[in-house]
Design an enzyme around this catalytic site. Structure first.
Site, PDB file in Angstrom:
ATOM      1  N   ASP A  55      -5.411   0.618  -1.335  1.00 19.89           N
ATOM      2  CA  ASP A  55      -4.229  -0.172  -1.692  1.00 19.89           C
ATOM      3  C   ASP A  55      -3.711   0.503  -2.955  1.00 19.89           C
ATOM      4  OD1 ASP A  55      -2.451  -2.011  -2.931  1.00 19.89           O
ATOM      5  OD2 ASP A  55      -3.243  -3.559  -1.620  1.00 19.89           O
ATOM      6  N   HIS A  56      -2.576   1.186  -2.840  1.00 14.11           N
ATOM      7  CA  HIS A  56      -2.195   2.053  -3.961  1.00 14.11           C
ATOM      8  C   HIS A  56      -1.840   1.261  -5.220  1.00 14.11           C
ATOM      9  CE1 HIS A  56       1.824   1.337  -2.312  1.00 14.11           C
ATOM     10  NE2 HIS A  56       2.291   1.671  -3.490  1.00 14.11           N
TER      11      HIS A  56
ATOM     12  N   HIS B  33      -0.868  -5.986  -1.512  1.00 11.23           N
ATOM     13  CA  HIS B  33      -0.612  -5.663  -2.924  1.00 11.23           C
ATOM     14  C   HIS B  33      -0.650  -6.898  -3.837  1.00 11.23           C
ATOM     15  CE1 HIS B  33       0.345  -1.994  -1.021  1.00 11.23           C
ATOM     16  NE2 HIS B  33       1.590  -2.274  -0.698  1.00 11.23           N
TER      17      HIS B  33
END
Ligand code: NAD
Length: 485
Positions: free
Chosen positions: A176-177, A239
């Site tokens: 999950d960036h 996110h």
């Protein structure tokens, strides 16, 4: 001493957008910094019949830094294998190339497999990697998985089962960036390295927390995917939930992977599960229409979008945690496309002073704002005396912003996370239990929405801050969004 990490990357979906726009530039940064040097190689595999030379050129074309010589030296480590992931015969050829490169670059058998393609194929790839003997016998084998990881709990579980049949949980890295962003990484420092903040990080002192992930772009060319997803699955399930976890996980005893993972899991297992009535009352969905000046088209006019689509491009809602520390504290979250500007920020709104000394109810609430992007820093708005002969209390801002020089030191999220995979650090990746908890939570919202009429879409203009109902969500308890766009 060399910083180098010998490793082979095999990128499934190596000709795709994600690989070219995010992964290769991130690997180039690691190369420029010496984290990757002589002993690394990259195999891009995809269906197109490219040559190694053509592939290297596409990689170089997507690097926007470094000299042509540095770019060429980097691209020389890239190899291309035309490959249909559903065809067992291709894995035999791929294995041969892996073994050759392992020898040539002395990679010590270390392998990272990156799934940069449609999730429906992850299970197939994982099974073939095992059955065709592509996993390492003497080094490490790690698997990186991209979102979307399923479209609900059941599909995510099916996908996960297919992967854990082949890989142990400590070999799987679910990216999950947002967890790789500098200011998200700063949150535990802010909380646990400052005793006075740590002591007040709870329902005694915090009134509410507001999280905004605003995008100025519309769906662009991702319409086909977005029609199957919507903002709830695309942004909230992953996110926003990860940001909440970073804000709230209980203080761990150590920073080792397992301890941090266990602390984060606490958040996901204590998400207050919403009833249908709570969803109707506390969650708002929206879809953008044309901009007020008519210059931007609405969602339903975008390419590959059903002209009657009821897919949401905006979500706002109230999330609560059933953890003693957070009892009663609403986490107001908001995300949407075609909002006025790209902005990720967190506003922690503290309770007002209860004494009457300086105005009682009329005193402003102190707010700690964490700016994640595009600015990075924090602003602590606290009460002080109005300057001069006046006696009123007013908010003053204590501001910290990363300087331009600091910004140069900030790695891109993919660069940071890829390096952590190379090093085998798992704490900034999504564990299955967390993902399962987040899916259970958003599935309830989706199911409740399916039981009632959709709002009259479109219900917000491109370039506005979303539907009015998102403001009313806070207004009904006397609150307001600190960030107004
Ligand atoms: P893309 O369409 O640009 O690339 C897909 C790649 O998969 C191509 O290289 C294609 O050749 C390959 N491929 C497809 N079927 C194949 C098969 N049967 N055998 C071998 N190769 C095959 O897609 P993308 O934008 O790069 O996205 C890849 C995945 O990552 C998607 O699941 C996407 O949702 C996700 N993702 C993308 C981004 C992004 O910024 N592009 C961001 C986050 C997540």
């Amino acid at each position: 001493m060399s910083k180098e990490n010998p490793v082979l990357f095999v990128i499934f979906g190596g000709s795709g957008d994600l690989a070219h726009r995010k992964l290769y530039p991130a690997l180039f940064q690691l190369f420029q910094k010496g984290q990757l040097d002589q002993h690394f190689a990259v195999i891009g595999t995809a269906r197109r019949p490219w040559t190694h030379e053509y592939f290297r050129q596409t990689v170089q074309d997507n690097l926007h830094e470094g000299t042509p010589e540095q770019q060429a030296a980097f691209a020389a480590h890239f190899y291309y294998q035309s490959h249909d992931v559903q065809d067992a015969a291709h894995y035999v050829i791929l294995k041969k190339l892996i073994d050759e490169l392992d020898q040539k670059y002395q990679l010590q058998g270390n392998r990272i497999f990156y799934m940069a393609m449609a999730p429906a194929l992850f299970g197939t790839i994982a099974q073939y990697l095992r059955s065709e003997d592509l996993l390492s016998h003497d080094g490490f084998s790690r698997l990186i998985i991209e979102k979307p990881f399923g479209h609900d709990y059941d599909s995510a579980k099916e996908l996960n089962d297919a992967i854990v049949n082949t890989f142990d949980s400590d070999q799987v890295f679910r990216i999950d960036h947002y967890l790789g962003k500098e200011m998200v990484q700063t949150l535990p420092y802010l909380r646990f390295a400052n005793p006075m903040i740590n002591a007040s990080w709870n329902h005694d002192y915090i009134d509410n927390v507001q999280i905004t992930l605003a995008e100025s772009l519309g769906v662009e060319e991702r319409g086909g995917y977005y029609e199957t997803a919507g903002a709830l699955r695309d942004m909230v399930q992953n996110h926003i939930m990860q940001v909440i976890a970073m804000l709230t996980f209980p203080e761990p005893d150590t920073l080792c992977d397992q301890t941090v993972e266990a602390a984060r899991e606490q958040v996901f297992t204590h998400l207050h599960q919403l009833s249908e009535e709570e969803v109707q009352a506390n969650f708002v969905r929206g879809q953008y229409g044309p901009s007020a000046d008519g210059k931007q088209i609405g969602y339903r006019q975008e390419e590959k979008i059903n002209p009657q689509s009821n897919v949401e491009t905006f979500v706002a809602g109230e999330i609560k945690l059933d953890l003693p520390q957070w009892q009663g504290v609403p986490f107001y979250v908001r995300t949407g496309k075609r909002l006025p500007e790209k902005k990720t920020r967190i506003d922690v709104v503290f309770k007002k002073a209860t004494s009457n000394l300086f105005g009682g109810e009329s005193l402003a609430a102190p707010v700690l704002t964490i700016e994640v992007e595009p600015e990075s820093g924090f602003v602590f708005s606290i009460n002080g005396k109005q300057v001069g002969t006046g006696t009123e209390a007013v908010l003053h801002d204590l501001r910290y912003q990363l300087s331009d020089a600091d910004q140069q030191l900030v790695p891109d999220a993919y660069e940071r996370l890829l390096l952590e995979v190379v090093r085998g650090h798992q704490s900034n990746f999504v564990q299955w239990q967390d993902m399962a908890g987040a899916w259970h939570f958003v599935d309830k919202i989706r199911q409740a929405w399916e039981q009632c009429d959709c709002p009259d879409f479109p219900n917000y203009a491109s370039g506005s801050m979303g539907p009015k109902a998102a403001d009313e969500l806070l207004a009904k308890t006397g609150r307001h969004w600190i960030y107004q766009g």
